[in-house]
Write a protein that holds these residues in place. Structure first.
Motif, PDB file in Angstrom:
ATOM      1  N   ALA A  98      32.736  62.154  38.361  1.00 24.05           N
ATOM      2  CA  ALA A  98      34.388  61.953  38.280  1.00 24.05           C
ATOM      3  C   ALA A  98      35.017  62.784  39.071  1.00 24.05           C
ATOM      4  O   ALA A  98      36.157  62.469  39.865  1.00 24.05           O
ATOM      5  N   ALA A  99      34.900  64.330  39.082  1.00 25.82           N
ATOM      6  CA  ALA A  99      35.742  65.277  39.700  1.00 25.82           C
ATOM      7  C   ALA A  99      35.289  65.114  41.043  1.00 25.82           C
ATOM      8  O   ALA A  99      36.238  65.227  41.911  1.00 25.82           O
ATOM      9  N   TRP A 100      33.994  64.743  41.433  1.00 27.38           N
ATOM     10  CA  TRP A 100      33.733  64.531  42.716  1.00 27.38           C
ATOM     11  C   TRP A 100      34.349  63.175  43.368  1.00 27.38           C
ATOM     12  O   TRP A 100      34.943  63.179  44.652  1.00 27.38           O
ATOM     13  N   GLN A 101      34.579  62.225  42.650  1.00 19.14           N
ATOM     14  CA  GLN A 101      35.114  60.891  42.938  1.00 19.14           C
ATOM     15  C   GLN A 101      36.751  61.108  43.297  1.00 19.14           C
ATOM     16  O   GLN A 101      37.240  60.713  43.896  1.00 19.14           O
ATOM     17  N   GLU A 102      37.298  61.824  42.412  1.00 18.78           N
ATOM     18  CA  GLU A 102      38.708  62.319  42.533  1.00 18.78           C
ATOM     19  C   GLU A 102      38.846  63.058  43.921  1.00 18.78           C
ATOM     20  O   GLU A 102      39.906  62.836  44.503  1.00 18.78           O
ATOM     21  N   PHE A 103      38.102  64.128  44.048  1.00 20.80           N
ATOM     22  CA  PHE A 103      38.227  64.701  45.271  1.00 20.80           C
ATOM     23  C   PHE A 103      37.920  63.872  46.336  1.00 20.80           C
ATOM     24  O   PHE A 103      38.836  64.074  47.566  1.00 20.80           O
ATOM     25  N   ARG A 104      37.028  63.310  46.500  1.00 16.81           N
ATOM     26  CA  ARG A 104      36.747  62.323  47.579  1.00 16.81           C
ATOM     27  C   ARG A 104      38.167  61.223  47.813  1.00 16.81           C
ATOM     28  O   ARG A 104      38.215  61.094  48.999  1.00 16.81           O
ATOM     29  N   ALA A 105      38.685  60.835  46.794  1.00 20.56           N
ATOM     30  CA  ALA A 105      39.792  59.905  47.093  1.00 20.56           C
ATOM     31  C   ALA A 105      40.804  60.686  47.848  1.00 20.56           C
ATOM     32  O   ALA A 105      41.574  60.269  48.825  1.00 20.56           O
ATOM     33  N   ARG A 106      41.130  62.020  47.554  1.00 22.94           N
ATOM     34  CA  ARG A 106      42.036  62.907  47.979  1.00 22.94           C
ATOM     35  C   ARG A 106      41.741  63.296  49.595  1.00 22.94           C
ATOM     36  O   ARG A 106      42.544  63.103  50.360  1.00 22.94           O
ATOM     37  N   LEU A 107      40.493  63.364  49.801  1.00 17.39           N
ATOM     38  CA  LEU A 107      39.873  63.869  51.151  1.00 17.39           C
ATOM     39  C   LEU A 107      40.215  62.545  51.919  1.00 17.39           C
ATOM     40  O   LEU A 107      40.635  62.625  53.092  1.00 17.39           O
ATOM     41  N   ALA A 108      39.738  61.452  51.570  1.00 16.50           N
ATOM     42  CA  ALA A 108      39.830  60.145  52.009  1.00 16.50           C
ATOM     43  C   ALA A 108      41.270  59.846  52.629  1.00 16.50           C
ATOM     44  O   ALA A 108      41.680  59.450  53.774  1.00 16.50           O
ATOM     45  N   GLN A 109      42.242  60.026  51.653  1.00 15.60           N
ATOM     46  CA  GLN A 109      43.708  59.819  51.806  1.00 15.60           C
ATOM     47  C   GLN A 109      44.159  60.863  52.859  1.00 15.60           C
ATOM     48  O   GLN A 109      44.884  60.508  53.821  1.00 15.60           O
ATOM     49  N   LEU A 110      43.745  62.023  52.993  1.00 15.68           N
ATOM     50  CA  LEU A 110      44.324  63.277  53.962  1.00 15.68           C
ATOM     51  C   LEU A 110      43.751  62.834  55.222  1.00 15.68           C
ATOM     52  O   LEU A 110      44.433  63.154  56.241  1.00 15.68           O
ATOM     53  N   THR A 111      42.373  62.508  55.466  1.00 15.12           N
ATOM     54  CA  THR A 111      41.665  62.604  56.620  1.00 15.12           C
ATOM     55  C   THR A 111      41.518  61.228  57.209  1.00 15.12           C
ATOM     56  O   THR A 111      41.291  60.922  58.458  1.00 15.12           O
ATOM     57  N   GLY A 112      41.137  60.111  56.171  1.00 16.71           N
ATOM     58  CA  GLY A 112      40.983  59.124  56.841  1.00 16.71           C
ATOM     59  C   GLY A 112      39.507  58.920  57.588  1.00 16.71           C
ATOM     60  O   GLY A 112      39.191  57.698  57.927  1.00 16.71           O
ATOM     61  N   ALA A 113      38.666  59.713  57.184  1.00 10.59           N
ATOM     62  CA  ALA A 113      37.346  59.722  57.747  1.00 10.59           C
ATOM     63  C   ALA A 113      36.453  58.950  56.831  1.00 10.59           C
ATOM     64  O   ALA A 113      36.589  58.991  55.679  1.00 10.59           O
ATOM     65  N   PRO A 114      35.276  58.155  57.461  1.00  9.44           N
ATOM     66  CA  PRO A 114      34.497  57.542  56.477  1.00  9.44           C
ATOM     67  C   PRO A 114      33.639  58.495  55.842  1.00  9.44           C
ATOM     68  O   PRO A 114      33.109  59.729  56.200  1.00  9.44           O
ATOM     69  N   LEU A 115      33.511  58.589  54.192  1.00 12.43           N
ATOM     70  CA  LEU A 115      32.937  59.311  53.602  1.00 12.43           C
ATOM     71  C   LEU A 115      31.586  58.908  52.715  1.00 12.43           C
ATOM     72  O   LEU A 115      31.638  57.623  52.549  1.00 12.43           O
ATOM     73  N   PRO A 116      30.811  59.789  52.381  1.00 10.72           N
ATOM     74  CA  PRO A 116      29.527  59.150  51.415  1.00 10.72           C
ATOM     75  C   PRO A 116      30.207  58.672  50.152  1.00 10.72           C
ATOM     76  O   PRO A 116      31.202  58.903  49.736  1.00 10.72           O
ATOM     77  N   GLU A 117      29.492  57.511  49.676  1.00  9.14           N
ATOM     78  CA  GLU A 117      29.744  56.808  48.343  1.00  9.14           C
ATOM     79  C   GLU A 117      29.488  57.437  47.283  1.00  9.14           C
ATOM     80  O   GLU A 117      30.137  57.295  46.174  1.00  9.14           O
ATOM     81  N   ALA A 118      28.209  58.386  47.339  1.00  5.78           N
ATOM     82  CA  ALA A 118      27.673  59.128  46.218  1.00  5.78           C
ATOM     83  C   ALA A 118      27.395  60.536  46.365  1.00  5.78           C
ATOM     84  O   ALA A 118      27.284  60.913  47.633  1.00  5.78           O
ATOM     85  N   PRO A 119      27.580  61.394  45.352  1.00  8.37           N
ATOM     86  CA  PRO A 119      27.290  62.834  45.694  1.00  8.37           C
ATOM     87  C   PRO A 119      25.661  62.786  46.238  1.00  8.37           C
ATOM     88  O   PRO A 119      24.672  62.171  45.695  1.00  8.37           O
ATOM     89  N   THR A 120      25.167  63.998  46.943  1.00 12.45           N
ATOM     90  CA  THR A 120      24.376  64.313  47.454  1.00 12.45           C
ATOM     91  C   THR A 120      23.968  65.878  47.231  1.00 12.45           C
ATOM     92  O   THR A 120      24.811  66.780  47.219  1.00 12.45           O
ATOM     93  N   TRP A 121      22.921  65.979  46.628  1.00 11.87           N
ATOM     94  CA  TRP A 121      22.282  67.412  46.242  1.00 11.87           C
ATOM     95  C   TRP A 121      21.038  67.744  47.011  1.00 11.87           C
ATOM     96  O   TRP A 121      20.242  66.862  47.467  1.00 11.87           O
ATOM     97  N   SER A 122      20.888  69.043  47.406  1.00  8.26           N
ATOM     98  CA  SER A 122      19.694  69.711  48.090  1.00  8.26           C
ATOM     99  C   SER A 122      19.153  70.789  47.599  1.00  8.26           C
ATOM    100  O   SER A 122      20.106  71.779  47.176  1.00  8.26           O
ATOM    101  N   ASP A 123      17.761  71.092  47.599  1.00  8.04           N
ATOM    102  CA  ASP A 123      17.442  72.701  47.465  1.00  8.04           C
ATOM    103  C   ASP A 123      17.267  73.341  48.834  1.00  8.04           C
ATOM    104  O   ASP A 123      16.726  74.540  48.757  1.00  8.04           O
ATOM    105  N   ASP A 124      17.883  72.597  49.744  1.00  3.60           N
ATOM    106  CA  ASP A 124      17.461  73.648  51.155  1.00  3.60           C
ATOM    107  C   ASP A 124      16.247  73.891  51.636  1.00  3.60           C
ATOM    108  O   ASP A 124      16.216  74.802  52.213  1.00  3.60           O
ATOM    109  N   TYR A 125      15.357  72.944  51.196  1.00  2.00           N
ATOM    110  CA  TYR A 125      13.943  73.275  51.450  1.00  2.00           C
ATOM    111  C   TYR A 125      13.568  74.781  50.912  1.00  2.00           C
ATOM    112  O   TYR A 125      12.824  75.383  51.589  1.00  2.00           O
ATOM    113  N   TYR A 126      13.955  75.176  49.921  1.00  2.00           N
ATOM    114  CA  TYR A 126      14.041  76.615  49.327  1.00  2.00           C
ATOM    115  C   TYR A 126      12.399  77.081  49.239  1.00  2.00           C
ATOM    116  O   TYR A 126      12.029  78.129  50.232  1.00  2.00           O
ATOM    117  N   VAL A 127      11.761  76.311  48.591  1.00  2.00           N
ATOM    118  CA  VAL A 127      10.361  76.918  48.407  1.00  2.00           C
ATOM    119  C   VAL A 127       9.434  76.802  49.653  1.00  2.00           C
ATOM    120  O   VAL A 127       8.735  77.722  50.108  1.00  2.00           O
TER     121      VAL A 127
END
Length: 336
Positions: A80-109
């Motif tokens: 919910a917090a992610w979606q709220e921030f996404r909506a604000r970001l889309a309003q400000l920038t007008g850029a196409p944005l991801p529809e769902a959150p992405t997580w990564s471990d940055d290939y740590y191991v």
């Protein structure tokens, strides 16, 4: 057995590991060749890209250098917090944005395995501390371990595992390296943290807001073994800093601010429209916010709009000038 690389460098200057573009084999090697200690940033690289950069650095210098790893954090579930921030970001920038959150471990191991089996003598960690098992493996492979601390509690935690402690004050540009207590990491200056680190009798690297030779002299006089510098090297000829960011560092005269609005982790940047409009509503969700904002930041770079990119900078950024890494080190060491 590990080697005390930090205490043996000719010049007490350590290159901050600046992920996302500025870190290059050329910059890392140039700092080491000038008598300091270069660092490669492994963040956001694939394991194969890290191999290529280590090999390229080894071709450019026979002197020691280090590699920095991002320690992965938990996957965040507050969509919910992610979606709220996404909506604000889309309003400000007008850029196409991801529809769902992405997580990564940055290939740590995978990247850790590469480093264990490499000839790189120094390994540092950002956003977390390694486990005791990992630390033991690195030492068995002859690596020195550098851990970051942004609070007194993090200093104590680092001292339990580290060969060297880097104290990063709130003056530092880019991301806070906070491994434990991010919410309080912005409350302590580099000079205050040096007092806490002195009690542990380990080599200490002081980081944060270093702009000139007097800053270096002051931190060494306060007990630092060496001084870590990032922002000044963003405008080095060898750095991979994007031209728009480089120009801002050389020409802007604005205050810097701490914000989570670019990545979901606290970082210091030059104030712009993005920080003004989004700082108060940005959730603490790294790397999900990083991946969310990436398309909007990329679009801003492509159109040459510095108001909508992450202008990482420490409080001493007004000292930046276009120069070689060797020239910057020479300038920083003039008061020694």
């Amino acid at each position: 057995m590990t080697v005390d690389v930090i205490s043996k460098i000719e010049r007490p200057i350590v290159l901050a590991p600046m992920a996302g573009g500025p870190s290059t084999p050329e910059l890392c090697a140039a700092v080491s060749n000038a008598g300091g200690l270069g660092f490669l940033a492994a963040g956001y690289l694939s394991p194969e890209e890290l191999d290529e950069r280590i090999d390229a650095t080894l071709e450019l210098t026979s002197r020691p250098f280090g590699v920095n790893l991002f320690v992965p954090g938990p996957r965040h579930t507050d969509t919910a917090a992610w979606q709220e921030f996404r909506a604000r970001l889309a309003q400000l920038t007008g850029a196409p944005l991801p529809e769902a959150p992405t997580w990564s471990d940055d290939y740590y191991v995978e990247k850790l395995e590469r480093i264990v089996n490499s000839s790189v003598p120094v390994v540092s960690f950002t956003f977390g501390n390694p486990t005791r098992e990992v630390a033991d493996r690195l030492r068995a492979a002859g690596k020195s371990i550098v851990l970051h601390a942004t609070t007194p509690g993090e200093v104590s935690a680092a001292a339990e595992l580290a060969d060297v402690i880097t104290v990063q004050g709130n003056e530092a540009g880019g991301h806070r390296a906070s491994p434990i207590d991010e919410d309080n990491g912005a409350n302590y200056t580099t000079r205050a943290l040096l007092v806490d680190a002195a009690a542990h009798h380990l080599p200490v690297i002081a980081a944060g807001g270093v702009g000139c030779a007097q800053d270096v002299r002051d931190l060494l006089d306060r007990g630092a073994t060496a001084v870590q510098v990032g922002t000044r090297f963003l405008t080095a000829h060898e750095a991979g800093t994007k031209p728009l960011h480089r120009e801002a560092l050389l020409t802007m005269d604005r205050e810097t601010v701490l914000t989570r609005a670019f990545s979901g982790r606290t970082a210091r940047a030059i104030s712009n429209t993005w920080t003004v409009e989004l700082t108060k509503c940005s959730p603490r969700m790294y790397p999900e916010v990083h991946y969310l904002t990436s398309p909007a930041r990329k679009a801003a770079y492509e159109r040459g709009d510095a108001e909508f990119i992450n202008l990482w900078a420490g409080t001493g950024y007004r000292h930046c000038r276009a120069a070689s890494a060797a020239e910057i080190i020479e300038e920083l060491c003039q008061a020694l």
